[in-house]
Design a protein around this motif. Sequence first.
Motif, PDB file in Angstrom:
ATOM      1  N   ALA A   1       0.716  -1.303  -0.057  1.00  0.00           N
ATOM      2  CA  ALA A   1       0.093   0.116   0.081  1.00  0.00           C
ATOM      3  C   ALA A   1       0.753   1.297   0.080  1.00  0.00           C
ATOM      4  O   ALA A   1       0.531   2.337  -0.521  1.00  0.00           O
ATOM      5  CB  ALA A   1      -0.919   0.069   1.339  1.00  0.00           C
ATOM      6  N   ASP A   2       2.157   1.470   0.439  1.00  0.00           N
ATOM      7  CA  ASP A   2       2.852   2.467   0.363  1.00  0.00           C
ATOM      8  C   ASP A   2       3.287   2.930  -1.027  1.00  0.00           C
ATOM      9  O   ASP A   2       3.278   4.042  -1.370  1.00  0.00           O
ATOM     10  CB  ASP A   2       4.085   2.323   1.268  1.00  0.00           C
ATOM     11  N   ALA A   3       3.692   1.915  -1.991  1.00  0.00           N
ATOM     12  CA  ALA A   3       3.757   2.120  -3.247  1.00  0.00           C
ATOM     13  C   ALA A   3       2.544   2.278  -4.240  1.00  0.00           C
ATOM     14  O   ALA A   3       2.288   2.996  -5.133  1.00  0.00           O
ATOM     15  CB  ALA A   3       4.638   1.098  -3.681  1.00  0.00           C
TER      16      ALA A   3
ATOM     17  N   ASP B   1       7.488  -7.033 -21.144  1.00  0.00           N
ATOM     18  CA  ASP B   1       6.018  -7.347 -21.116  1.00  0.00           C
ATOM     19  C   ASP B   1       5.407  -6.373 -20.142  1.00  0.00           C
ATOM     20  O   ASP B   1       4.319  -5.891 -20.726  1.00  0.00           O
ATOM     21  CB  ASP B   1       5.964  -8.651 -20.541  1.00  0.00           C
ATOM     22  N   LEU B   2       6.025  -5.921 -19.174  1.00  0.00           N
ATOM     23  CA  LEU B   2       5.610  -4.917 -18.279  1.00  0.00           C
ATOM     24  C   LEU B   2       5.422  -3.607 -19.118  1.00  0.00           C
ATOM     25  O   LEU B   2       4.652  -2.605 -18.912  1.00  0.00           O
ATOM     26  CB  LEU B   2       6.149  -4.831 -16.895  1.00  0.00           C
TER      27      LEU B   2
ATOM     28  N   ASP C   1       2.019   1.868 -18.192  1.00  0.00           N
ATOM     29  CA  ASP C   1       2.725   3.230 -18.059  1.00  0.00           C
ATOM     30  C   ASP C   1       3.524   3.295 -16.961  1.00  0.00           C
ATOM     31  O   ASP C   1       4.557   3.991 -17.008  1.00  0.00           O
ATOM     32  CB  ASP C   1       1.532   4.312 -17.804  1.00  0.00           C
ATOM     33  N   ASP C   2       3.510   2.782 -15.690  1.00  0.00           N
ATOM     34  CA  ASP C   2       4.244   3.018 -14.818  1.00  0.00           C
ATOM     35  C   ASP C   2       5.215   1.577 -14.472  1.00  0.00           C
ATOM     36  O   ASP C   2       5.719   1.201 -13.489  1.00  0.00           O
ATOM     37  CB  ASP C   2       3.413   2.702 -13.368  1.00  0.00           C
ATOM     38  N   HIS C   3       5.689   1.100 -15.593  1.00  0.00           N
ATOM     39  CA  HIS C   3       6.615   0.059 -15.688  1.00  0.00           C
ATOM     40  C   HIS C   3       7.918   0.392 -15.169  1.00  0.00           C
ATOM     41  O   HIS C   3       8.617  -0.485 -14.389  1.00  0.00           O
ATOM     42  CB  HIS C   3       6.668  -0.511 -17.197  1.00  0.00           C
ATOM     43  N   ALA C   4       8.303   1.766 -15.364  1.00  0.00           N
ATOM     44  CA  ALA C   4       9.697   2.017 -14.449  1.00  0.00           C
ATOM     45  C   ALA C   4       9.546   1.857 -12.968  1.00  0.00           C
ATOM     46  O   ALA C   4      10.388   1.564 -12.311  1.00  0.00           O
ATOM     47  CB  ALA C   4      10.022   3.297 -14.845  1.00  0.00           C
TER      48      ALA C   4
END
Length: 158
Positions: A59-61, A93-94, A99-102
Motif C-alpha cells: 500500500a505504500d507504493a 512485457d510490463l 505506463d508505470d513500468h519504471a
Amino acid sequence: MIGGDDLARVTEAARTGPKAAILPVIDEIAQCLLGHRLLTVMRLHAATMELERLYSSHADAYPVGGRKSKRGLPWTEHVLVRGEVFIGSHPHDLEWAFDDHAKLAGLGLGSVINTPILFDRRCLGALNLLHEPGRYHPGDEAVTKPLAYLLTPLLLAA
C-alpha cells in the motif's frame, strides 16, 4: 491448487467479516500457491475504463483508492474487453502493458499475471500478481482464475 482448507478460509472470512475481509485471505492463498511481491485487486469502472485499487499488498507504493486510466490500450482490449489472462514474464512485457513500468522495475518487479474478474460475460475488475522477472509462466492462471472468481461477490457489491 486451491484446496478445501483455502475455500473454508475464504468462506469464513466472507461469513464473519466485512465485505473486504476476504482480500487478505486471497492474498495469503496466492502467496502460498504462486508467490508475489505485489498483489492488487482492481475494480473496473467501465464507463471511464478506469481501474480503482480496492486492495494492495504494498500500500505504500500502490495505495488503496488509486485509479489508473486504461482507455485505448492493447492491454485493456486483452484483459478487460476480451477477458483473457495476461501473463508477462519479463520487464519488456510490463513495458508493453503498463505506463508505470519504471516504477514496477524499481520495486524489483518484472513478471505479472493479470486475471480478469468475470461475471455474466462482463469484466468487473482484475486480480494482479507481480513478482521478480521470470517468475510467472503460462499455466499459472490455473491458480489465479479460481481466486479471481472468489472475488466476484465483493466486486458485485462494490
